[in-house]
Write a protein that holds these residues in place. Sequence first.
Motif, PDB file in Angstrom:
ATOM      1  N   GLN A  62       0.820  -1.217   0.000  1.00 19.75           N
ATOM      2  CA  GLN A  62       0.000   0.000   0.000  1.00 19.75           C
ATOM      3  C   GLN A  62       0.854   1.266   0.000  1.00 19.75           C
ATOM      4  O   GLN A  62       0.366   2.368  -0.231  1.00 19.75           O
ATOM      5  CB  GLN A  62      -0.904   0.025   1.244  1.00 19.75           C
ATOM      6  N   CYS A  63       2.115   1.130   0.308  1.00 19.16           N
ATOM      7  CA  CYS A  63       2.991   2.306   0.390  1.00 19.16           C
ATOM      8  C   CYS A  63       3.138   2.962  -0.972  1.00 19.16           C
ATOM      9  O   CYS A  63       3.365   2.289  -1.974  1.00 19.16           O
ATOM     10  CB  CYS A  63       4.357   1.877   0.923  1.00 19.16           C
ATOM     11  N   ASN A  64       2.985   4.290  -0.999  1.00 18.67           N
ATOM     12  CA  ASN A  64       3.215   5.008  -2.258  1.00 18.67           C
ATOM     13  C   ASN A  64       4.339   6.037  -2.126  1.00 18.67           C
ATOM     14  O   ASN A  64       4.435   6.979  -2.900  1.00 18.67           O
ATOM     15  CB  ASN A  64       1.914   5.651  -2.768  1.00 18.67           C
ATOM     16  N   GLY A  65       5.162   5.880  -1.079  1.00 19.21           N
ATOM     17  CA  GLY A  65       6.314   6.775  -0.940  1.00 19.21           C
ATOM     18  C   GLY A  65       5.946   8.198  -0.579  1.00 19.21           C
ATOM     19  O   GLY A  65       6.652   9.141  -0.918  1.00 19.21           O
ATOM     20  N   CYS A  66       4.878   8.376   0.193  1.00 21.52           N
ATOM     21  CA  CYS A  66       4.392   9.724   0.501  1.00 21.52           C
ATOM     22  C   CYS A  66       5.352  10.511   1.408  1.00 21.52           C
ATOM     23  O   CYS A  66       5.193  11.702   1.586  1.00 21.52           O
ATOM     24  CB  CYS A  66       3.018   9.653   1.154  1.00 21.52           C
ATOM     25  N   THR A  67       6.327   9.856   2.010  1.00 23.08           N
ATOM     26  CA  THR A  67       7.398  10.444   2.861  1.00 23.08           C
ATOM     27  C   THR A  67       6.986  10.824   4.291  1.00 23.08           C
ATOM     28  O   THR A  67       7.836  11.267   5.057  1.00 23.08           O
ATOM     29  CB  THR A  67       8.088  11.698   2.232  1.00 23.08           C
ATOM     30  N   VAL A  68       5.732  10.653   4.671  1.00 20.17           N
ATOM     31  CA  VAL A  68       5.344  11.047   6.033  1.00 20.17           C
ATOM     32  C   VAL A  68       6.175  10.295   7.086  1.00 20.17           C
ATOM     33  O   VAL A  68       6.688  10.896   8.030  1.00 20.17           O
ATOM     34  CB  VAL A  68       3.833  10.805   6.272  1.00 20.17           C
ATOM     35  N   CYS A  69       6.355   8.996   6.900  1.00 19.40           N
ATOM     36  CA  CYS A  69       7.080   8.229   7.921  1.00 19.40           C
ATOM     37  C   CYS A  69       8.564   8.579   7.956  1.00 19.40           C
ATOM     38  O   CYS A  69       9.227   8.369   8.967  1.00 19.40           O
ATOM     39  CB  CYS A  69       6.884   6.728   7.738  1.00 19.40           C
ATOM     40  N   PHE A  70       9.107   9.110   6.851  1.00 15.58           N
ATOM     41  CA  PHE A  70      10.511   9.542   6.891  1.00 15.58           C
ATOM     42  C   PHE A  70      10.692  10.736   7.826  1.00 15.58           C
ATOM     43  O   PHE A  70      11.774  10.999   8.323  1.00 15.58           O
ATOM     44  CB  PHE A  70      11.020   9.925   5.492  1.00 15.58           C
TER      45      PHE A  70
ATOM     46  N   LEU B  28       9.940   3.988  -2.186  1.00 14.67           N
ATOM     47  CA  LEU B  28       9.032   3.426  -1.185  1.00 14.67           C
ATOM     48  C   LEU B  28       9.773   3.263   0.145  1.00 14.67           C
ATOM     49  O   LEU B  28      10.995   3.233   0.179  1.00 14.67           O
ATOM     50  CB  LEU B  28       8.536   2.064  -1.654  1.00 14.67           C
ATOM     51  N   ALA B  29       8.996   3.154   1.195  1.00 12.57           N
ATOM     52  CA  ALA B  29       9.607   2.957   2.523  1.00 12.57           C
ATOM     53  C   ALA B  29       9.890   1.474   2.747  1.00 12.57           C
ATOM     54  O   ALA B  29       9.153   0.610   2.267  1.00 12.57           O
ATOM     55  CB  ALA B  29       8.662   3.467   3.606  1.00 12.57           C
ATOM     56  N   VAL B  30      10.970   1.207   3.482  1.00 13.39           N
ATOM     57  CA  VAL B  30      11.242  -0.165   3.887  1.00 13.39           C
ATOM     58  C   VAL B  30      11.775  -0.106   5.320  1.00 13.39           C
ATOM     59  O   VAL B  30      12.396   0.872   5.709  1.00 13.39           O
ATOM     60  CB  VAL B  30      12.239  -0.847   2.921  1.00 13.39           C
TER      61      VAL B  30
ATOM     62  N   VAL C 254       1.420   7.033  12.021  1.00 14.19           N
ATOM     63  CA  VAL C 254       1.419   8.255  11.225  1.00 14.19           C
ATOM     64  C   VAL C 254       1.218   7.994   9.739  1.00 14.19           C
ATOM     65  O   VAL C 254       0.918   8.917   8.978  1.00 14.19           O
ATOM     66  CB  VAL C 254       2.724   9.096  11.415  1.00 14.19           C
ATOM     67  N   CYS C 255       1.351   6.757   9.306  1.00 12.69           N
ATOM     68  CA  CYS C 255       1.212   6.465   7.872  1.00 12.69           C
ATOM     69  C   CYS C 255      -0.226   6.722   7.420  1.00 12.69           C
ATOM     70  O   CYS C 255      -1.168   6.110   7.930  1.00 12.69           O
ATOM     71  CB  CYS C 255       1.581   5.017   7.587  1.00 12.69           C
ATOM     72  N   PRO C 256      -0.440   7.613   6.465  1.00 15.78           N
ATOM     73  CA  PRO C 256      -1.797   7.941   6.063  1.00 15.78           C
ATOM     74  C   PRO C 256      -2.461   6.832   5.228  1.00 15.78           C
ATOM     75  O   PRO C 256      -3.664   6.855   5.016  1.00 15.78           O
ATOM     76  CB  PRO C 256      -1.616   9.216   5.218  1.00 15.78           C
ATOM     77  N   ARG C 257      -1.671   5.871   4.779  1.00 10.84           N
ATOM     78  CA  ARG C 257      -2.247   4.839   3.903  1.00 10.84           C
ATOM     79  C   ARG C 257      -2.308   3.474   4.595  1.00 10.84           C
ATOM     80  O   ARG C 257      -2.533   2.447   3.931  1.00 10.84           O
ATOM     81  CB  ARG C 257      -1.416   4.721   2.620  1.00 10.84           C
ATOM     82  N   ASP C 258      -2.136   3.461   5.893  1.00 10.65           N
ATOM     83  CA  ASP C 258      -2.102   2.190   6.634  1.00 10.65           C
ATOM     84  C   ASP C 258      -1.202   1.157   5.962  1.00 10.65           C
ATOM     85  O   ASP C 258      -1.541  -0.024   5.868  1.00 10.65           O
ATOM     86  CB  ASP C 258      -3.530   1.607   6.789  1.00 10.65           C
ATOM     87  N   ALA C 259      -0.072   1.647   5.475  1.00  7.49           N
ATOM     88  CA  ALA C 259       0.818   0.762   4.721  1.00  7.49           C
ATOM     89  C   ALA C 259       1.862   0.096   5.623  1.00  7.49           C
ATOM     90  O   ALA C 259       2.679  -0.680   5.154  1.00  7.49           O
ATOM     91  CB  ALA C 259       1.517   1.548   3.619  1.00  7.49           C
ATOM     92  N   ILE C 260       1.836   0.412   6.911  1.00  4.39           N
ATOM     93  CA  ILE C 260       2.762  -0.253   7.825  1.00  4.39           C
ATOM     94  C   ILE C 260       1.945  -1.106   8.788  1.00  4.39           C
ATOM     95  O   ILE C 260       1.020  -0.621   9.450  1.00  4.39           O
ATOM     96  CB  ILE C 260       3.625   0.775   8.597  1.00  4.39           C
ATOM     97  N   LEU C 261       2.264  -2.387   8.834  1.00  2.90           N
ATOM     98  CA  LEU C 261       1.500  -3.303   9.673  1.00  2.90           C
ATOM     99  C   LEU C 261       1.806  -3.057  11.146  1.00  2.90           C
ATOM    100  O   LEU C 261       2.961  -2.864  11.516  1.00  2.90           O
ATOM    101  CB  LEU C 261       1.855  -4.751   9.324  1.00  2.90           C
TER     102      LEU C 261
HETATM  103  S1  SF4 Z   1       3.978   6.948   5.456  1.00  5.87           S
HETATM  104 FE1  SF4 Z   1       3.164   5.061   4.673  1.00  5.87          FE
HETATM  105  S2  SF4 Z   1       2.731   5.460   2.544  1.00  5.87           S
HETATM  106 FE2  SF4 Z   1       4.030   7.107   3.254  1.00  5.87          FE
HETATM  107  S3  SF4 Z   1       6.063   6.427   2.727  1.00  5.87           S
HETATM  108 FE3  SF4 Z   1       5.704   5.755   4.792  1.00  5.87          FE
HETATM  109  S4  SF4 Z   1       4.895   3.708   4.590  1.00  5.87           S
HETATM  110 FE4  SF4 Z   1       4.771   4.650   2.615  1.00  5.87          FE
END
Ligand code: SF4
Lengths: 208, 613
Positions: free
Chosen positions: B546-554, B575-577, B592-599
Amino acid sequence: MDIKQLNNNYPGGINFLLTGVGGQGTILASNVLADLGMALGFDVKKAEIHGMSQRGGNVISYIRWGEHVYSPIITSGEADIILAFEKLEALRSIEQIRPDGMILINDYAIVPVTVSAGLSEYPDNENIQESIEKFTSNAYWVKGQDIAEEIGYPKASNVVLLGALTALLAIGPKDVLRVIATRIPQKYYSYNEKAFDAGYKSMLKKSD
Amino acid sequence: MKRILSGNEAVARGAWEAGCSVASGYPGTPSTEIMETFARYPNAYAEWATNEKVGLDVAIGAAYAGKRAISTMKHVGLNVAADALFYVAMTGVEAGLVIVSADDPSMHSSQNEQDNRQFAKFSRIPCLDPADSQEARDFTIAAFDLSEQFDTPVMLRMTTRICHTSSPVEVTEQQQQIPEKRKYPRNPAKYVMIPANARRRHPVIEERVSELSRFAENFPYNRIEYRSKSLGIITGGVAYQYAREVFPDASILKLGMVYPLPVEMIGTFSGSVDKVIVLEELDPFIEDQVRLIGIELYKPAKPINSDFAHTKSIFPITGELNSAIVRHAAHRAGLINVDIKQEPINLNVSLPARPPTLCPGCPHRSSFYVLSKLKVPVNGDIGCYTLGVAPPLSTIDTCGCMGASIGVAHGAAVAGDQERHVAVIGDSTFFHTGIPALINVAYNRSNVITIIMDNRVTGMTGHQQNPGTGFTLQNQATVELDIEKLVLACGIEKVLTVEAFQVDIIEKTLKQWMKEDGPAVLITREECALLPSARKRYLPLQVTDQCNGCTVCFRIGCPAILKSKELDPKYQRPLAVIDQELCTGCEICAQVCPRDAILFRNQVIALRKSEVG
Ligand code: SF4
Ligand SMILES: Cc1ncc(C[n+]2csc(CCOP(=O)(O)OP(=O)(O)O)c2C)c(N)n1
Ligand code: SF4
Ligand code: SF4
């Protein structure tokens, strides 16, 4: 081990610089080198900086062996041997090496937050090699982390590196292992012995 | 028998051999390991005090009671303990009292640079300045003897290089026996410093300095090493090592006691060499005193082009010395000729910095993430959480010394500053000097919002026990101070304790409080991620497709979140890893991930189960 030969190769004693990132076990390695120097009959000083460096920063220690060691610090161009636990830190410390001094580099990267935050880029191996060649032709690489993981003890890369260093210095491996044994809990000894041997053998192959 | 000891271990050893039985101090790099080592010796009482002033008072009480006592601190700790230092310099002691000040030239882990030899002179007590671990042990023993012989506290002045350098030390297995059972003094003329008594004591301590100065002439740790007479160097502390390395042929007057000075010895030495210089780190402490004696020091033929030449003649006044710096300065002053054989090679590539950062899973991270969104002025304090200043969190606006956060925020608030002020302070720092400042906020009714970051330990200095942890330095179970009750008792009515990883509750609470008036305290509670009990709960999280690299988690600045080589097909962003070796599973990123892409942890567990099954 042949202290005479060491003295021939390094008439003023040996200055070691260990560099790595907090948590990589540089402290154990520098303790072992200090003990070893004393066992060999040298005067010894070992200096390290604690504090902020523990939080993911760079950790450096200096170990000096000599007939009489005064200054605890090694300055630019004074390091005979650099033991780098991380590639980027190898590069950061290279200006400290004496002309054609020896550097042993762990082929392993710990990416700093400045890189993941997109503020800078991590140099690739060719870049690192090229820069290091400006200072010395005496660079050796070892896959310390891979080797440690292969033997099932990923935390022992520091001891793998000590094994590799022992081979390069032509010191008797048994003597170094004896010192290591006094510095770690006994229940981990067999792992560390394995790690040491693997590092030692990996370097013997190369220097043949 | 010789063993390799750090300077700090050597001080602890010396104290034990000298029969010291009480130690009280507060952690602070580079001094901390003295207490940690001493605490493990038999027949020794050692405690972490709540701050350095308390620590010194405790050691003073023990020394009044006839026990040899030691108090340890980093250089700035002596600023906190200065009040105690000055009265005990006046009263003197019954049994030996040694005050260890560990200075930090170059500020490897400190907020300012200061030369605490000045404190010895300021308060009129002798100061010993060791040059290696052997001397650290020997001088500690000598300091206890001096203390009793001259009825004075003695400063043992260490520096980072001495504290944290290890070298061989000759030790003995014997512990001196200190006479038991002395009666606590009933001697108000000496121990009750009301003005009438204090006035009588002041001349006594001035006379003591003169006596000590005469004693210093034959003090075995002040010694002259005659070599070539063309250059004589007066030096002390670690600078002696650089003197030996850079000027192997020079004659040296090595001062083990740098205050007060042996006037005659200095005169004799200076008279027997062609030229004299003083080589010392930081302040021109010895240099100024030597000039006052009337000794003419070597002057470079042409004035030295140094920014601070008006204060110190040859060597730098700022930062730590090393042999290269000393060699360079000596060359510039015309003392030696350095043949610069070849230009030093430069690396000529800019390397990514590796600044210290909050660890993966650090409980401080969530508050800073919320504060960075709220954009309020944040007054910081000293501890791991000072790292909230680093990008990408970049959240701390002021930070001076321990305990300053709350007072500074209050000052800005009562000055009528337009913005709502926040203070952030750690648990240990709160106990150290935060409490009086918080009472001041309550008493004087400013609307400062204080966040007490309770990570259940004194983190920055390497994880020491404190009044909130339930254990003492010597691992005795003890009361666990209830911060919330304490805050209420200080007169703050709005208090909330939350789990530090609850990003949404922290955000909601702070936003609500911003709308209301009056002081408030938020306690964010969660164990430091490096504690053994926290390590047991590590569970690395995973990023999904689901991650689209939105950068919020960085933007939360966690070292475990990396940019992968894979790009988002639509936006071409990395993408985040999550690094499985580093991640602890604190779930801040997942929240904080807006796309619930982190379990989240339970999702990771469920996934693992399904993969196995
Ligand atoms: S916040 Fe979520 S969607 Fe955005 S880069 Fe991080 S993991 Fe991906
Ligand atoms: C007067 C003084 N004493 C000691 C120190 C050293 N020191 C720096 S941070 C710190 C402890 C901080 O602990 P805490 O407030 O619990 O925060 P944490 O590091 O755990 O986040 C200490 C003792 C100092 N800077 N100043
Ligand atoms: S040591 Fe603990 S409190 Fe300090 S940064 Fe690391 S996790 Fe946070
Ligand atoms: S859960 Fe997220 S924020 Fe916490 S340590 Fe792992 S990657 Fe970092």
